[in-house]
Design an enzyme around this catalytic site. Sequence first.
Site, PDB file in Angstrom:
ATOM      1  N   HIS A  68      10.057   2.186   3.012  1.00 38.50           N
ATOM      2  CA  HIS A  68      11.243   1.793   4.340  1.00 38.50           C
ATOM      3  C   HIS A  68      11.461   2.890   4.387  1.00 38.50           C
ATOM      4  O   HIS A  68      11.781   3.839   4.157  1.00 38.50           O
ATOM      5  CB  HIS A  68      12.292   1.060   4.460  1.00 38.50           C
ATOM      6  CG  HIS A  68      13.462   1.049   3.632  1.00 38.50           C
ATOM      7  ND1 HIS A  68      14.446   1.700   4.538  1.00 38.50           N
ATOM      8  CD2 HIS A  68      13.712   0.859   2.504  1.00 38.50           C
ATOM      9  CE1 HIS A  68      15.139   2.188   2.797  1.00 38.50           C
ATOM     10  NE2 HIS A  68      15.517   1.615   2.631  1.00 38.50           N
ATOM     11  N   ASP A  70      13.247   3.933   7.344  1.00 37.22           N
ATOM     12  CA  ASP A  70      14.702   3.734   8.296  1.00 37.22           C
ATOM     13  C   ASP A  70      15.737   3.900   7.443  1.00 37.22           C
ATOM     14  O   ASP A  70      15.732   3.918   5.911  1.00 37.22           O
ATOM     15  CB  ASP A  70      14.756   1.952   8.950  1.00 37.22           C
ATOM     16  CG  ASP A  70      14.960   1.096   8.146  1.00 37.22           C
ATOM     17  OD1 ASP A  70      13.532   1.768   7.467  1.00 37.22           O
ATOM     18  OD2 ASP A  70      15.706  -0.125   8.821  1.00 37.22           O
ATOM     19  N   ASP A 101      17.685   6.485  -0.979  1.00 38.13           N
ATOM     20  CA  ASP A 101      17.110   5.747  -0.132  1.00 38.13           C
ATOM     21  C   ASP A 101      16.750   5.566   1.145  1.00 38.13           C
ATOM     22  O   ASP A 101      17.280   5.833   2.403  1.00 38.13           O
ATOM     23  CB  ASP A 101      19.053   4.460  -0.091  1.00 38.13           C
ATOM     24  CG  ASP A 101      18.712   3.268   0.835  1.00 38.13           C
ATOM     25  OD1 ASP A 101      17.253   2.383   0.476  1.00 38.13           O
ATOM     26  OD2 ASP A 101      19.459   1.947   0.593  1.00 38.13           O
ATOM     27  N   GLU A 135      13.815  -2.193   7.234  1.00 43.49           N
ATOM     28  CA  GLU A 135      14.878  -2.604   6.466  1.00 43.49           C
ATOM     29  C   GLU A 135      16.053  -2.314   6.259  1.00 43.49           C
ATOM     30  O   GLU A 135      16.597  -3.413   5.972  1.00 43.49           O
ATOM     31  CB  GLU A 135      14.339  -1.953   4.891  1.00 43.49           C
ATOM     32  CG  GLU A 135      14.511  -2.658   3.466  1.00 43.49           C
ATOM     33  CD  GLU A 135      15.907  -2.399   2.956  1.00 43.49           C
ATOM     34  OE1 GLU A 135      15.917  -2.936   2.405  1.00 43.49           O
ATOM     35  OE2 GLU A 135      16.236  -1.418   3.628  1.00 43.49           O
ATOM     36  N   GLU A 136      16.778  -1.513   6.535  1.00 40.27           N
ATOM     37  CA  GLU A 136      18.106  -0.863   6.313  1.00 40.27           C
ATOM     38  C   GLU A 136      18.741  -2.078   7.883  1.00 40.27           C
ATOM     39  O   GLU A 136      20.065  -2.566   7.614  1.00 40.27           O
ATOM     40  CB  GLU A 136      18.615   0.289   6.846  1.00 40.27           C
ATOM     41  CG  GLU A 136      17.345   0.793   5.873  1.00 40.27           C
ATOM     42  CD  GLU A 136      19.230   0.853   4.432  1.00 40.27           C
ATOM     43  OE1 GLU A 136      19.597  -0.115   4.355  1.00 40.27           O
ATOM     44  OE2 GLU A 136      18.272   1.163   4.040  1.00 40.27           O
ATOM     45  N   GLU A 164      12.532   1.346  -3.796  1.00 43.10           N
ATOM     46  CA  GLU A 164      14.232   0.912  -4.077  1.00 43.10           C
ATOM     47  C   GLU A 164      14.782   2.027  -5.233  1.00 43.10           C
ATOM     48  O   GLU A 164      14.512   1.719  -6.406  1.00 43.10           O
ATOM     49  CB  GLU A 164      14.532  -0.572  -4.128  1.00 43.10           C
ATOM     50  CG  GLU A 164      14.228  -1.152  -2.690  1.00 43.10           C
ATOM     51  CD  GLU A 164      15.088  -0.556  -1.450  1.00 43.10           C
ATOM     52  OE1 GLU A 164      16.602   0.390  -1.209  1.00 43.10           O
ATOM     53  OE2 GLU A 164      14.657  -0.627  -0.382  1.00 43.10           O
ATOM     54  N   HIS A 350      24.129   5.380   1.287  1.00 46.42           N
ATOM     55  CA  HIS A 350      24.927   4.918   2.082  1.00 46.42           C
ATOM     56  C   HIS A 350      26.194   5.527   1.667  1.00 46.42           C
ATOM     57  O   HIS A 350      26.868   5.220   3.084  1.00 46.42           O
ATOM     58  CB  HIS A 350      24.901   3.150   2.352  1.00 46.42           C
ATOM     59  CG  HIS A 350      23.747   2.209   2.277  1.00 46.42           C
ATOM     60  ND1 HIS A 350      23.755   1.111   2.912  1.00 46.42           N
ATOM     61  CD2 HIS A 350      22.393   2.657   1.980  1.00 46.42           C
ATOM     62  CE1 HIS A 350      22.739   1.160   2.949  1.00 46.42           C
ATOM     63  NE2 HIS A 350      22.177   1.249   2.288  1.00 46.42           N
TER      64      HIS A 350
END
Length: 377
Positions: A68, A70, A101, A135-136, A164, A350
């Site tokens: 992903h 995003d 990520d 995805e997020e 991931e 994150h």
Amino acid sequence: MTSSATLALSIELLQQPSVTPNDHTCQQIIAKRLEKHNFHIENMRFEDVDNIWARRGTTGPVFCFAGHTDVVPTGNVDAWTSAPFNPDIRDGKLYGRGSADMKTAIAAMITATERFVSKYPDHKGSIAYLITSDEEGPAKNGTVKVIETLEKRHEKIDWCLVGEPSSTDRLGDIVKNGRRGSLNAKITIQGKQGHVAYPHLAKNPIHLATSAIDTLCKTTWDQGNEYFPATSFQISNIAAGTGATNVIPDVLDITCNFRYCTEVTADELKARVVDILNANQLDYHIEWNLSGQPFITPVGDLVKATQHAIQKVCGYKTTLSTSGGTSDGRFIAPTGAQVIELGVLNATIHQVNEHVNIADLEPLSAIYEEMLVQLLT
């Protein structure tokens, strides 16, 4: 420092402020690189989400890189040492939102693919990319919609590598060969509002639900198995009351989650919760949300190729794990694909000042390339 092809591409992707669901041209960058190596690119936009399905080859087996573009919001920008979307190199680390990520993994996938197809232009089967910008976020118009499209035209993925960030202490020490399912519930317990001095004229839903809550928390849902720990139940939110000290509330809202293994189904969990609530004679309503079913990829072609590649590149054995949250692998595995997750260290995902070790980028690319060699030559 940017003489590393993977690092250079990582920086280019990290410069794009692609907060979910905005791809912000990341997929254009990816498509441009892949087109040079005879990939057929399909742009699949569903509502406000950009996705691409890219494929080199028309025959099976199909090895798919999934990921992903995003990223999660940056949070307080002032808390960052450097601007989140202005990637910075300090002390051997690459800083930026999405560095762990998972934009560096996407960069490693692409550089690995470029080297592989240059060495093996007539490789067997096909190489594919499934890249989403959802995805997020809600994950409603991303990978799941692409998979639905592929299924309708009977286009199957045999092996899928999700980039991931799986590693814990050093690159490749942990790979995910499965994930637990995630079942959410919002339980509303109905009572009757009243004055605390006259409890006989009211029904306190907090008091009424106490026994059921205790039972839910103490229940053993299963024993787990060789791949998964036992299913867990957690209450994440609980709310009732008006804020006043002298009012018995009329409603209690409980939000809870099951992280469950393959020993039990979502329907079985739902039935057991209902039985517990009924046994306590509660007046209740439940809203269920199944965000992912459990999946497992036993030791086979894909797992063995992954283990071999990590041993060859890093010089140590990896550990298979099913821990952690959900990933888009939950949408791909039900089609019959073998799925594994392997990426950089997840220690700062994150977080403010998210970063990766630059020294891990080319080895990750080399691992991905060796997996292609093992499976498609």
